[in-house]
Design an enzyme around this catalytic site. Structure first.
Site, mmCIF file in Angstrom:
data_model
loop_
_atom_site.group_PDB
_atom_site.id
_atom_site.type_symbol
_atom_site.label_atom_id
_atom_site.label_comp_id
_atom_site.label_asym_id
_atom_site.label_seq_id
_atom_site.Cartn_x
_atom_site.Cartn_y
_atom_site.Cartn_z
ATOM 1 N N ASN A 75 0.863 -1.183 0.000
ATOM 2 C CA ASN A 75 0.000 0.000 0.000
ATOM 3 C C ASN A 75 0.899 1.233 0.000
ATOM 4 O O ASN A 75 1.538 1.529 1.006
ATOM 5 C CB ASN A 75 -0.892 -0.028 1.252
ATOM 6 C CG ASN A 75 -1.684 1.249 1.425
ATOM 7 O OD1 ASN A 75 -1.829 2.039 0.490
ATOM 8 N ND2 ASN A 75 -2.201 1.457 2.629
ATOM 9 N N GLU A 105 -6.749 4.473 7.910
ATOM 10 C CA GLU A 105 -6.561 5.912 7.632
ATOM 11 C C GLU A 105 -7.821 6.497 6.980
ATOM 12 O O GLU A 105 -8.138 7.672 7.184
ATOM 13 C CB GLU A 105 -5.306 6.112 6.765
ATOM 14 C CG GLU A 105 -4.049 5.900 7.592
ATOM 15 C CD GLU A 105 -2.828 5.427 6.825
ATOM 16 O OE1 GLU A 105 -2.815 5.504 5.585
ATOM 17 O OE2 GLU A 105 -1.877 4.969 7.486
ATOM 18 N N GLU A 157 -5.242 -5.322 10.474
ATOM 19 C CA GLU A 157 -4.233 -4.286 10.685
ATOM 20 C C GLU A 157 -4.489 -3.577 12.013
ATOM 21 O O GLU A 157 -5.276 -2.614 12.066
ATOM 22 C CB GLU A 157 -4.292 -3.260 9.549
ATOM 23 C CG GLU A 157 -4.007 -3.851 8.186
ATOM 24 C CD GLU A 157 -3.383 -2.809 7.256
ATOM 25 O OE1 GLU A 157 -2.309 -3.105 6.729
ATOM 26 O OE2 GLU A 157 -3.952 -1.717 7.102
HETATM 27 C C1 PEP Z 1 -0.631 0.010 6.012
HETATM 28 O O1 PEP Z 1 -0.698 1.191 5.770
HETATM 29 O O2 PEP Z 1 -1.523 -0.742 5.602
HETATM 30 C C2 PEP Z 1 0.504 -0.487 6.783
HETATM 31 C C3 PEP Z 1 0.433 -1.691 7.277
HETATM 32 O O3 PEP Z 1 1.581 0.385 6.975
HETATM 33 P P1 PEP Z 1 3.017 0.033 7.626
HETATM 34 O O4 PEP Z 1 3.485 -1.277 7.006
HETATM 35 O O5 PEP Z 1 3.885 1.173 7.262
HETATM 36 O O6 PEP Z 1 2.801 -0.118 9.088
#
Ligand code: PEP
Length: 254
Positions: free
Chosen positions: A13, A101, A171
């Site tokens: 992403n 986000e 997440e």
């Molecule tokens: C994300 O934005 O989905 C993510 C997991 O970011 P990061 O790997 O930077 O924590």
């Protein structure tokens, strides 16, 4: 590593990073590094402006392209929004839905997530649906409750057939971009719960097919241990997906 029950997915992403030129040169750097990769599916999610160029650069390769969001409507007076058929036309096969986000900065609700999933499925896109608790919710022992709520709302009214190909990304918000990864065991607990929820609501077949990715500070150094967990079927990677070397190192976790 033992044979896996489901084909893994490693997805990047890119958030609001990379110009069109940077995105295309990333693709040109990544392609030779993953040319022979068959053990997992590879997806990158560039910003909207670079989708078409990245899809052209990925054409004929094993790299698939995802949008980072989708509008619930097909077309209309929705300034700034992009519909699922538009993503398809730009060359997307996947779309990220309900990223924390989007939930945090754009007040997206589980109902929005549900409408977006339906729009994506109708256009033939594979949704990558993000769920996960905040730090405050984890500290108040609310993780299970939050995941149950996000799952019930996001997947409301869908059939098992629709849910099987959907990719879920667990997440934990406290692990995104913070450098703080959930331990493989902590992540596995939530993954197991999510698979049980799919099983309870849509049946065993769906629960065995649905891929559940982990996201939150995944790096080349921690991916292997995460992938050893039975219910972790891959990763949604933010920061470490912006560099072709670190992203390909994650792809080559095995
Ligand atoms: C994300 O934005 O989905 C993510 C997991 O970011 P990061 O790997 O930077 O924590």
């Amino acid at each position: 590593m033992a044979t896996r029950p489901r084909p893994p997915v490693i997805a990047g992403n890119w958030k609001m990073y990379k110009t069109i030129a940077e995105a295309v040169s990333f693709l040109e750097a990544l392609k030779p590094k993953v040319r022979d990769t068959t053990h997992c599916e590879i997806v990158v999610a560039p910003p909207f402006t670079a989708l078409r160029a990245v899809a052209s650069a990925a054409d004929g390769s094993n790299i698939r392209v995802a949008g980072q969001d989708v509008a619930p409507e097909k077309e209309g007076a929705y300034t700034g929004d992009i519909s699922a058929p538009m993503l398809r036309e730009a060359g997307c096969t996947h779309v990220i839905i309900g990223h924390s986000e989007r939930r945090q900065y754009h007040q997206e609700t589980d109902e929005d997530v549900n409408r977006k999933i339906r729009a994506a499925l109708e256009a033939g896109l594979t949704p990558i649906v993000c769920v996960g608790e905040t730090l405050d919710e984890r500290e108040r022992n609310q993780t299970e409750k939050v995941l149950k709520r996000q799952f019930a709302g996001g997947f409301k009214g869908l059939t098992g057939q629709e849910v099987s190909p959907i990719i879920i990304a667990y997440e934990p918000v406290w692990a995104i971009g913070t450098g703080r990864t959930a331990t493989p065991e902590t992540a596995e607990e939530s993954h197991r719960l999510l698979r049980e929820l799919v099983n309870g609501r849509f049946g065993k077949e769906s629960s065995q097919q649905t891929r559940i990715l982990y996201g939150g500070s995944v790096k080349p150094e921690n991916i292997r241990k995460l992938m050893e967990q039975q219910d972790i079927d891959g990763a949604l990677v933010g920061g470490a997906s912006l560099n072709a070397d670190s992203f390909s190192a994650i792809v080559h976790y095995d």
